[in-house]
Scaffold this motif. Structure first.
Motif, short mmCIF file in Angstrom:
data_model
loop_
_atom_site.label_atom_id
_atom_site.label_comp_id
_atom_site.label_asym_id
_atom_site.label_seq_id
_atom_site.Cartn_x
_atom_site.Cartn_y
_atom_site.Cartn_z
N ALA A 89 -3.17 4.08 3.52
CA ALA A 89 -3.14 2.97 4.87
C ALA A 89 -3.59 3.70 6.12
CB ALA A 89 -1.98 2.17 5.07
N GLY A 90 -4.36 4.86 5.64
CA GLY A 90 -5.07 5.48 7.23
C GLY A 90 -3.79 6.25 7.84
N PHE A 91 -2.69 6.31 7.42
CA PHE A 91 -1.44 7.08 8.05
C PHE A 91 -2.11 8.60 8.28
CE2 PHE A 91 1.76 9.75 8.18
CZ PHE A 91 2.77 9.50 9.02
N ARG A 92 -2.71 9.18 7.34
CA ARG A 92 -2.75 10.58 7.60
C ARG A 92 -3.97 10.79 8.61
NH1 ARG A 92 -0.42 14.83 4.55
NH2 ARG A 92 0.17 13.82 2.72
N ALA A 93 -4.85 10.31 8.52
CA ALA A 93 -6.20 10.04 9.34
C ALA A 93 -5.65 9.82 10.86
CB ALA A 93 -7.17 9.07 8.83
N ARG A 94 -4.78 8.85 10.89
CA ARG A 94 -4.24 8.61 12.50
C ARG A 94 -3.43 9.98 12.87
NH1 ARG A 94 -3.55 3.85 9.95
NH2 ARG A 94 -1.23 4.19 9.51
N LYS A 95 -2.67 10.40 11.96
CA LYS A 95 -1.82 11.61 12.28
C LYS A 95 -2.64 12.66 12.63
CE LYS A 95 2.58 13.04 12.07
NZ LYS A 95 3.73 12.48 12.73
N LEU A 104 0.36 3.82 -10.62
CA LEU A 104 1.65 3.69 -9.81
C LEU A 104 1.45 2.45 -9.16
CD1 LEU A 104 3.84 6.19 -8.23
CD2 LEU A 104 2.43 4.71 -6.53
N LEU A 105 0.40 2.08 -8.71
CA LEU A 105 0.29 0.64 -7.82
C LEU A 105 0.37 -0.47 -8.96
CD1 LEU A 105 -3.01 1.47 -5.82
CD2 LEU A 105 -0.73 1.42 -4.95
N ASP A 106 0.04 -0.39 -10.12
CA ASP A 106 0.48 -1.29 -11.02
C ASP A 106 1.87 -1.54 -11.25
OD1 ASP A 106 -2.14 -2.14 -11.35
OD2 ASP A 106 -2.57 -0.98 -13.17
N ILE A 107 2.47 -0.31 -11.60
CA ILE A 107 4.00 -0.44 -11.57
C ILE A 107 4.65 -0.85 -10.43
CG2 ILE A 107 6.01 1.00 -11.76
CD1 ILE A 107 4.16 3.04 -13.56
N ALA A 108 4.48 -0.65 -9.41
CA ALA A 108 4.85 -0.92 -7.86
C ALA A 108 4.54 -2.40 -7.58
CB ALA A 108 4.80 0.00 -6.99
N ASP A 109 3.66 -2.92 -8.47
CA ASP A 109 3.07 -4.17 -7.99
C ASP A 109 2.49 -4.31 -6.61
OD1 ASP A 109 2.08 -6.91 -8.65
OD2 ASP A 109 4.12 -8.00 -7.72
N LEU A 110 1.86 -3.30 -6.42
CA LEU A 110 0.93 -3.19 -4.99
C LEU A 110 -0.43 -3.36 -5.18
CD1 LEU A 110 3.03 -0.06 -3.49
CD2 LEU A 110 3.68 -2.82 -2.78
N VAL A 127 -6.00 2.35 0.07
CA VAL A 127 -6.55 1.57 1.28
C VAL A 127 -5.97 -0.06 0.86
CG1 VAL A 127 -8.22 2.76 2.25
CG2 VAL A 127 -8.80 1.13 0.69
N GLY A 128 -5.70 -1.01 1.87
CA GLY A 128 -5.15 -2.19 1.57
C GLY A 128 -6.15 -2.91 2.32
N GLU A 129 -6.02 -4.11 2.07
CA GLU A 129 -7.01 -5.07 2.79
C GLU A 129 -6.33 -5.67 4.02
OE1 GLU A 129 -7.93 -8.50 -0.06
OE2 GLU A 129 -8.23 -7.07 -1.64
N GLY A 130 -6.97 -5.69 4.89
CA GLY A 130 -6.65 -6.08 6.35
C GLY A 130 -5.64 -5.39 6.73
N SER A 131 -4.33 -6.12 7.25
CA SER A 131 -3.26 -5.74 7.84
C SER A 131 -2.33 -5.46 6.69
CB SER A 131 -2.71 -6.14 8.96
OG SER A 131 -2.57 -7.47 8.70
N ASP A 132 -2.64 -5.15 5.33
CA ASP A 132 -1.54 -5.36 4.29
C ASP A 132 -0.51 -4.13 4.68
OD1 ASP A 132 -0.21 -5.36 1.99
OD2 ASP A 132 -1.94 -4.63 0.82
N ARG A 133 0.66 -4.68 5.03
CA ARG A 133 1.82 -3.71 5.37
C ARG A 133 2.52 -3.18 4.16
NH1 ARG A 133 1.95 -2.07 10.22
NH2 ARG A 133 4.08 -1.81 10.10
N SER A 134 2.36 -3.78 2.92
CA SER A 134 3.12 -3.38 1.81
C SER A 134 2.91 -2.04 1.27
CB SER A 134 2.80 -4.32 0.71
OG SER A 134 1.57 -4.38 0.22
N LEU A 135 1.69 -1.54 1.85
CA LEU A 135 1.15 -0.33 1.44
C LEU A 135 2.28 0.78 2.36
CD1 LEU A 135 -2.49 -0.01 0.94
CD2 LEU A 135 -0.75 -0.07 -0.85
N GLN A 136 2.92 0.40 3.62
CA GLN A 136 3.41 1.27 4.51
C GLN A 136 4.86 1.48 3.44
OE1 GLN A 136 2.77 2.25 7.40
NE2 GLN A 136 0.68 1.15 6.76
#
Length: 179
Positions: free
Chosen positions: A111-117, A42-48, A66-75
């Protein structure tokens, strides 16, 4: 059959039974591997760009993108309040089911969303429990997803109180009860 000889049926039964925990762990690791392969595609198809981390917690496989640093594309894979993440988790569970024939309870995080939630919800449950302890009155929380309710129920139980879910989806909510 002579003494000391093990039949194929005996061996199959022992293998199916596993040694309990080891068999479950192997199954959950397999779920994680299948999910990782699906998500990498899926990541390959979406080019993420993103790395896949796998773990097992209790009776669930946990898979994180998980993304590298503050990679906002995974949002984009999280969406508004986790809506896309929930859908992606269901699709990933279906991919695991297709491969194994077994229902999966796999948990996906992006991107850690569920862990923060989880952290926010645990604090909400603890606050509600404290409010109930101080007032003696029940507290009804806002409608939540099944994941969110589970975290709150666990936090309330850890605070020594009990809680119940009431209502119908998508308006189902947690009610924290006095002792």
């Amino acid at each position: 059959m002579t003494e000391g000889t093990i039949s194929a049926v005996d061996t199959e039964s022992e293998a199916e039974a596993g040694s309990g925990t080891e068999g479950t762990l192997a199954r959950l690791e397999q779920e994680g591997d299948i999910a990782a392969d699906y998500l990498e595609g899926l990541l390959d198809i979406a080019d993420l760009d993103g790395d896949i981390d796998m773990d097992v917690e209790g009776d669930r496989a946990l898979v994180s993108i998980v993304g590298e640093g503050s990679d906002r594309s995974l949002q984009r894979l999280v969406g508004h309040d986790g809506e896309v993440l929930e859908a992606l988790q269901e699709l990933t569970r279906l991919a695991v089911h297709r491969e194994t024939g077994e229902r999966s309870r796999l948990m996906l995080d992006v991107a850690g969303f569920r862990a923060r939630k989880r952290s926010e919800l645990a604090a909400l449950g603890a606050e509600a429990a404290e409010q109930v302890k101080s007032t003696g009155e029940q507290v009804k929380l806002r409608p939540m997803t099944p994941f969110e309710r589970k975290v709150v129920h666990d936090a309330v139980a850890a605070a020594g109180l009990r809680s119940e879910s009431e209502g119908e989806e998508p308006e189902r909510c947690v009610v924290v009860l006095p002792r």
